[in-house]
Enzyme design. Structure first.
Site, PDB file in Angstrom:
ATOM      1  N   VAL A  11       0.297  -0.998  -0.394  1.00  0.00           N
ATOM      2  CA  VAL A  11      -0.111   0.179  -0.144  1.00  0.00           C
ATOM      3  C   VAL A  11       0.711   1.377  -0.177  1.00  0.00           C
ATOM      4  O   VAL A  11       0.325   2.115  -0.887  1.00  0.00           O
ATOM      5  CB  VAL A  11      -0.902  -0.057   1.481  1.00  0.00           C
ATOM      6  CG1 VAL A  11      -1.684   0.764   1.444  1.00  0.00           C
ATOM      7  CG2 VAL A  11      -2.027  -1.398   0.229  1.00  0.00           C
ATOM      8  N   ASP A  29      10.317   3.245   5.880  1.00  0.00           N
ATOM      9  CA  ASP A  29       9.980   2.314   6.963  1.00  0.00           C
ATOM     10  C   ASP A  29      11.063   1.911   7.900  1.00  0.00           C
ATOM     11  O   ASP A  29      11.694   2.234   7.374  1.00  0.00           O
ATOM     12  CB  ASP A  29      10.080   1.140   5.049  1.00  0.00           C
ATOM     13  CG  ASP A  29       9.618   0.027   5.527  1.00  0.00           C
ATOM     14  OD1 ASP A  29       8.613  -0.020   5.322  1.00  0.00           O
ATOM     15  OD2 ASP A  29      10.128  -0.638   6.552  1.00  0.00           O
ATOM     16  N   ARG A  34      15.299  -2.969   3.353  1.00  0.00           N
ATOM     17  CA  ARG A  34      13.954  -2.763   2.636  1.00  0.00           C
ATOM     18  C   ARG A  34      14.078  -1.563   1.748  1.00  0.00           C
ATOM     19  O   ARG A  34      14.299  -0.857   0.328  1.00  0.00           O
ATOM     20  CB  ARG A  34      13.026  -2.865   3.239  1.00  0.00           C
ATOM     21  CG  ARG A  34      11.946  -4.053   2.943  1.00  0.00           C
ATOM     22  CD  ARG A  34      10.751  -3.808   3.648  1.00  0.00           C
ATOM     23  NE  ARG A  34       9.303  -4.114   2.400  1.00  0.00           N
ATOM     24  CZ  ARG A  34       8.696  -4.673   2.117  1.00  0.00           C
ATOM     25  NH1 ARG A  34       8.765  -6.167   2.523  1.00  0.00           N
ATOM     26  NH2 ARG A  34       7.515  -4.732   1.410  1.00  0.00           N
ATOM     27  N   THR A  79      -1.846  -4.831   9.342  1.00  0.00           N
ATOM     28  CA  THR A  79      -2.867  -5.115  10.850  1.00  0.00           C
ATOM     29  C   THR A  79      -3.353  -6.492  10.169  1.00  0.00           C
ATOM     30  O   THR A  79      -3.919  -7.043  10.511  1.00  0.00           O
ATOM     31  CB  THR A  79      -3.996  -4.200  10.237  1.00  0.00           C
ATOM     32  OG1 THR A  79      -4.226  -3.816   9.473  1.00  0.00           O
ATOM     33  CG2 THR A  79      -3.770  -2.159  11.082  1.00  0.00           C
ATOM     34  N   THR A 114      -6.060  -1.587   7.449  1.00  0.00           N
ATOM     35  CA  THR A 114      -7.490  -1.741   7.699  1.00  0.00           C
ATOM     36  C   THR A 114      -7.721  -2.035   8.833  1.00  0.00           C
ATOM     37  O   THR A 114      -6.862  -3.028   9.708  1.00  0.00           O
ATOM     38  CB  THR A 114      -7.627  -3.409   6.978  1.00  0.00           C
ATOM     39  OG1 THR A 114      -7.214  -2.614   5.232  1.00  0.00           O
ATOM     40  CG2 THR A 114      -9.369  -3.411   6.888  1.00  0.00           C
ATOM     41  N   CYS A 254      -5.829  -9.971   3.083  1.00  0.00           N
ATOM     42  CA  CYS A 254      -6.725  -8.560   3.648  1.00  0.00           C
ATOM     43  C   CYS A 254      -8.699  -9.373   3.811  1.00  0.00           C
ATOM     44  O   CYS A 254      -8.388  -9.801   4.379  1.00  0.00           O
ATOM     45  CB  CYS A 254      -6.968  -7.713   2.317  1.00  0.00           C
ATOM     46  SG  CYS A 254      -5.733  -6.805   1.971  1.00  0.00           S
ATOM     47  N   ARG A 325       1.777 -14.254   2.073  1.00  0.00           N
ATOM     48  CA  ARG A 325       1.147 -14.444   3.503  1.00  0.00           C
ATOM     49  C   ARG A 325       0.639 -14.712   3.240  1.00  0.00           C
ATOM     50  O   ARG A 325      -0.666 -14.826   2.147  1.00  0.00           O
ATOM     51  CB  ARG A 325       1.538 -13.053   3.156  1.00  0.00           C
ATOM     52  CG  ARG A 325       2.997 -11.869   3.676  1.00  0.00           C
ATOM     53  CD  ARG A 325       3.347 -11.271   4.145  1.00  0.00           C
ATOM     54  NE  ARG A 325       2.509 -10.170   2.837  1.00  0.00           N
ATOM     55  CZ  ARG A 325       1.823  -8.955   2.594  1.00  0.00           C
ATOM     56  NH1 ARG A 325       2.293  -8.242   4.695  1.00  0.00           N
ATOM     57  NH2 ARG A 325       1.595  -8.139   1.761  1.00  0.00           N
TER      58      ARG A 325
HETATM   59  N1  NAD Z   1      -1.730  -5.256   0.477  1.00  0.00           N
HETATM   60  C1  NAD Z   1      -3.151  -4.779   0.079  1.00  0.00           C
HETATM   61  O1  NAD Z   1      -3.575  -4.903  -1.077  1.00  0.00           O
HETATM   62  C2  NAD Z   1      -3.743  -4.617   0.863  1.00  0.00           C
HETATM   63  C3  NAD Z   1      -5.354  -3.997   0.308  1.00  0.00           C
HETATM   64  C4  NAD Z   1      -5.527  -2.886   0.920  1.00  0.00           C
HETATM   65  C5  NAD Z   1      -5.768  -2.660   2.305  1.00  0.00           C
HETATM   66  N2  NAD Z   1      -4.317  -3.305   2.793  1.00  0.00           N
HETATM   67  C6  NAD Z   1      -3.993  -2.579   4.251  1.00  0.00           C
HETATM   68  O2  NAD Z   1      -3.308  -1.802   3.886  1.00  0.00           O
HETATM   69  C7  NAD Z   1      -2.593  -1.817   5.300  1.00  0.00           C
HETATM   70  C8  NAD Z   1      -0.704  -1.825   4.912  1.00  0.00           C
HETATM   71  O3  NAD Z   1      -0.549  -3.658   4.434  1.00  0.00           O
HETATM   72  P1  NAD Z   1       0.670  -3.858   3.398  1.00  0.00           P
HETATM   73  O4  NAD Z   1      -0.043  -5.260   2.217  1.00  0.00           O
HETATM   74  O5  NAD Z   1       0.671  -2.608   2.332  1.00  0.00           O
HETATM   75  O6  NAD Z   1       0.969  -4.569   4.324  1.00  0.00           O
HETATM   76  P2  NAD Z   1       3.219  -4.427   3.794  1.00  0.00           P
HETATM   77  O7  NAD Z   1       3.279  -5.941   4.446  1.00  0.00           O
HETATM   78  O8  NAD Z   1       3.310  -5.629   2.418  1.00  0.00           O
HETATM   79  O9  NAD Z   1       4.228  -3.401   4.233  1.00  0.00           O
HETATM   80  C9  NAD Z   1       4.277  -3.056   5.336  1.00  0.00           C
HETATM   81  C10 NAD Z   1       5.208  -2.165   5.561  1.00  0.00           C
HETATM   82  O10 NAD Z   1       5.249  -1.502   6.686  1.00  0.00           O
HETATM   83  C11 NAD Z   1       6.902  -1.752   7.236  1.00  0.00           C
HETATM   84  N3  NAD Z   1       6.763  -1.138   8.717  1.00  0.00           N
HETATM   85  C12 NAD Z   1       6.243  -2.402   9.609  1.00  0.00           C
HETATM   86  N4  NAD Z   1       6.498  -1.586  11.005  1.00  0.00           N
HETATM   87  C13 NAD Z   1       6.159  -0.719  10.281  1.00  0.00           C
HETATM   88  C14 NAD Z   1       6.589   0.224  11.536  1.00  0.00           C
HETATM   89  N5  NAD Z   1       6.561   0.947  12.739  1.00  0.00           N
HETATM   90  N6  NAD Z   1       6.681   1.878  10.738  1.00  0.00           N
HETATM   91  C15 NAD Z   1       7.352   2.034   9.171  1.00  0.00           C
HETATM   92  N7  NAD Z   1       6.945   1.072   8.773  1.00  0.00           N
HETATM   93  C16 NAD Z   1       6.758  -0.270   9.576  1.00  0.00           C
HETATM   94  C17 NAD Z   1       7.391  -3.189   7.020  1.00  0.00           C
HETATM   95  O11 NAD Z   1       8.462  -3.337   6.879  1.00  0.00           O
HETATM   96  C18 NAD Z   1       6.741  -3.141   5.194  1.00  0.00           C
HETATM   97  O12 NAD Z   1       7.280  -2.604   4.581  1.00  0.00           O
HETATM   98  C19 NAD Z   1      -2.638  -3.054   6.293  1.00  0.00           C
HETATM   99  O13 NAD Z   1      -3.492  -2.403   7.616  1.00  0.00           O
HETATM  100  C20 NAD Z   1      -3.339  -3.910   4.731  1.00  0.00           C
HETATM  101  O14 NAD Z   1      -5.044  -4.431   4.808  1.00  0.00           O
HETATM  102  C21 NAD Z   1      -3.874  -3.853   2.247  1.00  0.00           C
END
Ligand code: NAD
Length: 403
Positions: A11, A29, A34, A79, A114, A254, A325
């Site tokens: 995201v 990040d 990364r 989350t 989310t 999700c 995942r």
């Molecule tokens: N992946 C999707 O397609 C998608 C779609 C809609 C909503 N979401 C929601 O968006 C949110 C993020 O999901 P994602 O898939 O992007 O996660 P992700 O795992 O791809 O990425 C999360 C990033 O956050 C970093 N991170 C973790 N703790 C941190 C901190 N304290 N400070 C800074 N960075 C930190 C991680 O190193 C990682 O690079 C979630 O709540 C998910 O449910 C995801």
């Protein structure tokens, strides 16, 4: 205005790069590995192409002090749920605390992760206030804007999906809407409150989960009736208002996770969510069901199960992506192991290293021969091109099972 994006995953990274077309951006990040990849123009989530990093006004960093340079912060960290299927807010609260420590007067913080309705106002904003010593509404603004991208989907990309936004007050809603309006071509939907925006996101995924659970239940029933579920759905789909869903494994971060957030909050408020939990139960049971059905069929062919080998094609959580995942294919594999069945797993998208690290499984480069059953677990486009001749060439005999 300088924008910071906290969490550069599926995201956060595309969002940061999109904003960097209009504003100076700090992409933060906690994982330095990364950041190093991203600085080289490589997306650790394998979704973006190197050219999408070119010519953008963006600084990538793992140092939280750099967040001070920005006045508009977007938090997009995972989350997940814990081993008991309960919301695990640890990562979100850590990121919130980190932002809170750098927060200045007149800053604005938007949460994109989310969560269940109420989480932003009950958990995140109080933490921002505690860490910063500032007061939300008066000293800084906050809001929630859910992300709706679909991994692997090249059509419904970030800027082409209507963005739901919300704020702690009218002024916050206005600032947040106007900021997102600059990048979202599809337009903005201003939700009436943060809770409404949180609820809207969580029901989108819960609705999908329940619909898929219904299809999975139908496939169990039709299997007992010896009728082909896909043919039933094809026939029913000729009615204009029949919904287009299919049976399948519901994994990922999700759809298989978000309904648990809603069910958790409902339970906290004294309501046991029957339909949501039933959907989760059905979908979470499908992996074991598929393996058991295969084992029954192997036995029916008078074969010794403990000498059987099954090929599983695909281990990612959905088709045409590399993300493994919370993949439910692993449930199928585990169930086979419990019967003593040998399993070979192949996947053109998944990383061998990640599969080993995440599940302790050795991914094979390619299929060998002599399989008693073949399971097309993920609908990767490479697999849809294979014909019956290919499958018979790698199966034990003409009696092989293709599931
Ligand atoms: N992946 C999707 O397609 C998608 C779609 C809609 C909503 N979401 C929601 O968006 C949110 C993020 O999901 P994602 O898939 O992007 O996660 P992700 O795992 O791809 O990425 C999360 C990033 O956050 C970093 N991170 C973790 N703790 C941190 C901190 N304290 N400070 C800074 N960075 C930190 C991680 O190193 C990682 O690079 C979630 O709540 C998910 O449910 C995801």
């Amino acid at each position: 205005m300088k924008i910071s994006v906290i969490g550069l995953g599926y995201v956060g990274l595309p969002l940061a790069l999109e904003f960097a077309k209009h504003f100076p951006v700090i992409g933060f990040d906690i994982r330095e590995d990364r950041i190093k990849l991203i600085e080289k123009g490589e997306d650790p989530s394998h979704e973006l192409l190197p050219e999408e990093f070119m010519g953008k006004n963006i600084q990538f960093t793992a140092d939280p002090k750099n967040l001070k340079k920005a006045s508009f912060h977007i938090i997009a960290v995972p989350t997940p749920i814990d081993d008991h299927n309960l919301p695990d807010l640890t990562i979100l609260l850590n990121a919130t605390s980190l932002v809170g420590k750098q927060l200045k007067k007149d800053d604005c913080v938007v949460f994109e992760s989310t969560v269940y309705p109420g989480c932003t106002e009950e958990e995140c904003i109080p933490l921002l206030e505690k860490e910063s010593g500032l007061c939300c509404g008066k000293d800084f603004k906050a809001g929630f804007s859910p992300e709706r991208i679909n991994p692997g989907d090249r059509e419904h990309t970030l800027t082409k999906i209507v963005k739901v936004v919300s704020g702690c007050d009218d002024e916050a809603l206005d600032i947040i809407s106007k900021t997102y309006e600059l990048i979202i071509e599809a337009g903005i939907h201003r939700a009436g409150s943060i809770k409404i925006a949180e609820a809207a996101k969580i029901i989108e995924n819960t609705q999908r989960d329940i619909n898929i659970a219904f299809m999975n239940e139908l496939s169990i029933i039709f299997n007992r009736m010896n009728i082909n579920t896909y043919e039933v759905l094809e026939a029913a789909g000729t009615k204009w208002n029949f919904l287009n869903f299919f049976p399948g494994l519901v994994g990922g971060h999700c759809i298989g996770v978000d309904p648990y957030y809603l069910a958790f909050k409902a339970k906290e408020l004294g309501y046991h969510a029957q339909i949501i939990n039933s959907g989760r139960f059905v979908n979470d049971s499908m992996g074991a069901y598929i393996a058991k059905q295969t084992v029954k069929k192997i036995i029916a062919q008078k074969k010794n199960v403990s000498e059987a080998t099954v090929l599983i094609m695909g281990i990612t959580f959905k088709e045409n992506v590399s993300d493994i995942r919370n993949s439910k294919v692993v449930d199928v594999i585990k169930e086979f192991y419990s019967f003593g069945v040998k399993v070979d797993v192949i996947d053109p998208y998944a990383s061998k290293k990640e599969v080993k690290k995440e599940f302790g499984l050795d991914l094979k480069e390619k299929a060998s021969k002599g399989y008693d059953a073949i399971i097309l677990a993920v609908n990767h486009k490479e697999y849809s091109m294979l014909n019956e001749e290919y499958f018979t060439s790698i199966a034990t005999d003409k009696q092989f099972l293709l599931i």
